[in-house]
Scaffold this active site. Sequence first.
Site, PDB file in Angstrom:
ATOM      1  N   ARG A   1      -2.253  -0.868  -0.857  1.00  0.00           N
ATOM      2  CA  ARG A   1      -2.777  -2.199  -0.608  1.00  0.00           C
ATOM      3  C   ARG A   1      -3.294  -2.804  -1.915  1.00  0.00           C
ATOM      4  O   ARG A   1      -3.598  -2.089  -2.874  1.00  0.00           O
ATOM      5  CB  ARG A   1      -3.915  -2.158   0.415  1.00  0.00           C
ATOM      6  CG  ARG A   1      -3.528  -1.575   1.767  1.00  0.00           C
ATOM      7  CD  ARG A   1      -4.739  -1.500   2.678  1.00  0.00           C
ATOM      8  NE  ARG A   1      -4.426  -0.973   4.007  1.00  0.00           N
ATOM      9  CZ  ARG A   1      -4.504   0.312   4.351  1.00  0.00           C
ATOM     10  NH1 ARG A   1      -4.895   1.224   3.455  1.00  0.00           N
ATOM     11  NH2 ARG A   1      -4.209   0.700   5.575  1.00  0.00           N
TER      12      ARG A   1
ATOM     13  N   LYS B   1      -9.103   2.087   3.339  1.00  0.00           N
ATOM     14  CA  LYS B   1     -10.126   1.521   4.220  1.00  0.00           C
ATOM     15  C   LYS B   1     -11.105   2.605   4.653  1.00  0.00           C
ATOM     16  O   LYS B   1     -10.723   3.751   4.872  1.00  0.00           O
ATOM     17  CB  LYS B   1      -9.460   0.894   5.446  1.00  0.00           C
ATOM     18  CG  LYS B   1      -8.634  -0.362   5.124  1.00  0.00           C
ATOM     19  CD  LYS B   1      -8.038  -0.960   6.384  1.00  0.00           C
ATOM     20  CE  LYS B   1      -7.272  -2.245   6.067  1.00  0.00           C
ATOM     21  NZ  LYS B   1      -6.680  -2.836   7.295  1.00  0.00           N
TER      22      LYS B   1
ATOM     23  N   HIS C   1       1.293  -7.897  -0.482  1.00  0.00           N
ATOM     24  CA  HIS C   1       1.523  -7.184   0.783  1.00  0.00           C
ATOM     25  C   HIS C   1       3.007  -7.135   1.133  1.00  0.00           C
ATOM     26  O   HIS C   1       3.455  -6.228   1.839  1.00  0.00           O
ATOM     27  CB  HIS C   1       0.724  -7.831   1.912  1.00  0.00           C
ATOM     28  CG  HIS C   1       0.171  -6.838   2.888  1.00  0.00           C
ATOM     29  ND1 HIS C   1      -0.830  -5.949   2.554  1.00  0.00           N
ATOM     30  CD2 HIS C   1       0.493  -6.560   4.175  1.00  0.00           C
ATOM     31  CE1 HIS C   1      -1.109  -5.173   3.602  1.00  0.00           C
ATOM     32  NE2 HIS C   1      -0.307  -5.524   4.595  1.00  0.00           N
TER      33      HIS C   1
ATOM     34  N   ARG D   1       4.339  -4.055  -0.203  1.00  0.00           N
ATOM     35  CA  ARG D   1       3.964  -2.931   0.672  1.00  0.00           C
ATOM     36  C   ARG D   1       4.931  -2.848   1.859  1.00  0.00           C
ATOM     37  O   ARG D   1       5.410  -1.766   2.208  1.00  0.00           O
ATOM     38  CB  ARG D   1       2.522  -3.128   1.152  1.00  0.00           C
ATOM     39  CG  ARG D   1       1.991  -2.068   2.136  1.00  0.00           C
ATOM     40  CD  ARG D   1       0.509  -2.321   2.350  1.00  0.00           C
ATOM     41  NE  ARG D   1      -0.041  -1.669   3.532  1.00  0.00           N
ATOM     42  CZ  ARG D   1      -0.506  -0.415   3.557  1.00  0.00           C
ATOM     43  NH1 ARG D   1      -0.445   0.316   2.459  1.00  0.00           N
ATOM     44  NH2 ARG D   1      -1.012   0.092   4.667  1.00  0.00           N
TER      45      ARG D   1
ATOM     46  N   HIS E   1      -2.099   4.385   7.301  1.00  0.00           N
ATOM     47  CA  HIS E   1      -2.375   3.850   8.633  1.00  0.00           C
ATOM     48  C   HIS E   1      -3.118   4.889   9.458  1.00  0.00           C
ATOM     49  O   HIS E   1      -2.835   6.085   9.373  1.00  0.00           O
ATOM     50  CB  HIS E   1      -1.071   3.481   9.346  1.00  0.00           C
ATOM     51  CG  HIS E   1      -0.446   2.226   8.849  1.00  0.00           C
ATOM     52  ND1 HIS E   1       0.881   1.896   9.042  1.00  0.00           N
ATOM     53  CD2 HIS E   1      -0.970   1.188   8.146  1.00  0.00           C
ATOM     54  CE1 HIS E   1       1.142   0.722   8.491  1.00  0.00           C
ATOM     55  NE2 HIS E   1       0.040   0.276   7.945  1.00  0.00           N
TER      56      HIS E   1
ATOM     57  N   TYR F   1       7.710  -1.571  11.466  1.00  0.00           N
ATOM     58  CA  TYR F   1       8.810  -1.542  10.500  1.00  0.00           C
ATOM     59  C   TYR F   1      10.123  -1.093  11.133  1.00  0.00           C
ATOM     60  O   TYR F   1      11.192  -1.337  10.574  1.00  0.00           O
ATOM     61  CB  TYR F   1       8.454  -0.621   9.325  1.00  0.00           C
ATOM     62  CG  TYR F   1       7.260  -1.124   8.551  1.00  0.00           C
ATOM     63  CD1 TYR F   1       7.364  -2.248   7.746  1.00  0.00           C
ATOM     64  CD2 TYR F   1       6.018  -0.505   8.659  1.00  0.00           C
ATOM     65  CE1 TYR F   1       6.267  -2.741   7.059  1.00  0.00           C
ATOM     66  CE2 TYR F   1       4.920  -0.991   7.976  1.00  0.00           C
ATOM     67  CZ  TYR F   1       5.046  -2.102   7.177  1.00  0.00           C
ATOM     68  OH  TYR F   1       3.961  -2.597   6.515  1.00  0.00           O
TER      69      TYR F   1
END
Length: 293
Positions: A145, A169, A239, A242, A265, A274
Amino acid sequence: MVDSFLQYIQYEKRCSPHTLTSYQTDLLQFTQFLDTVYECKTPEAAIFPMIRSWIVSLVEEKRTPTSVNRKIATLRTFFKFLLRRNIISHDPMLKVKALKVNKALPQFVDEQSLNQLLDTFEFTDDFAGTRDKLVMELLYGSGMRLAEMISLQESDVSTYEQTIKVTGKRNKQRIIPISKRLIDLINTYIQSKKNTFFNNHSSFLIVTDQGETIYPMMVYRIVRKYLDLATTVEKRSPHVLRHTFATHLLNKGADLNAIKDLLGHSSLAATQVYTHNSLEKLKTIFEQAHPKA
């Protein structure tokens, strides 16, 4: 209680500065609405009709469902916090439902166009050119990210193991393998950075032309500048690289669980989006190749 809540998500939940700002903005807007419409000074005193009225007002302002749902999520977290602290006895968000969102497929750059850009375009051989090339190669070569790349330290790169340690995150760390070519580019860049800023050598990997930590808008400008040369996709942002990383891996047969781990994730549901792009490619191949298509 808003200040206590923000401290909670910053220090206990360890949310990113971007997430913290979003929570703060949402709660400020909610508080202002309560004060203006209902003369209610404290958001913890809000009841369901007040919350529903705010959501209706956001829709009437033509806010996107995604934007409204983010604000709803903020309130859910806020009122759960109040409930756990015994500030309120009933959660007013129980009846609130999220808006329906039409999920758009992630946009990505086709493999040939991006490889042609990265392999044949002549980036300038000064520090800025080397830095710009590294930004493009890092985002596409690792799928990290924007915020993760900005926070990278030089010490996060392992030349021997050909990996990068990424802090994602909620401060979750993961190890991403990278190519020998990318390792060589990183080493070239670090040497260029030392030569350029020998009196002020920042520990952050990616820096500006002044040797300071790079900031989001500059990364956006760099990515947009070079993607303009390679693609006509509507979105040309960090992004998108990504998304491109994940889509190309899936098209080459990579396992979905492996892609999930590389992207950081928390659940497979976020990665499965995806597969739709891969299905579209399979449909195209089928229609071109099958005699009964």
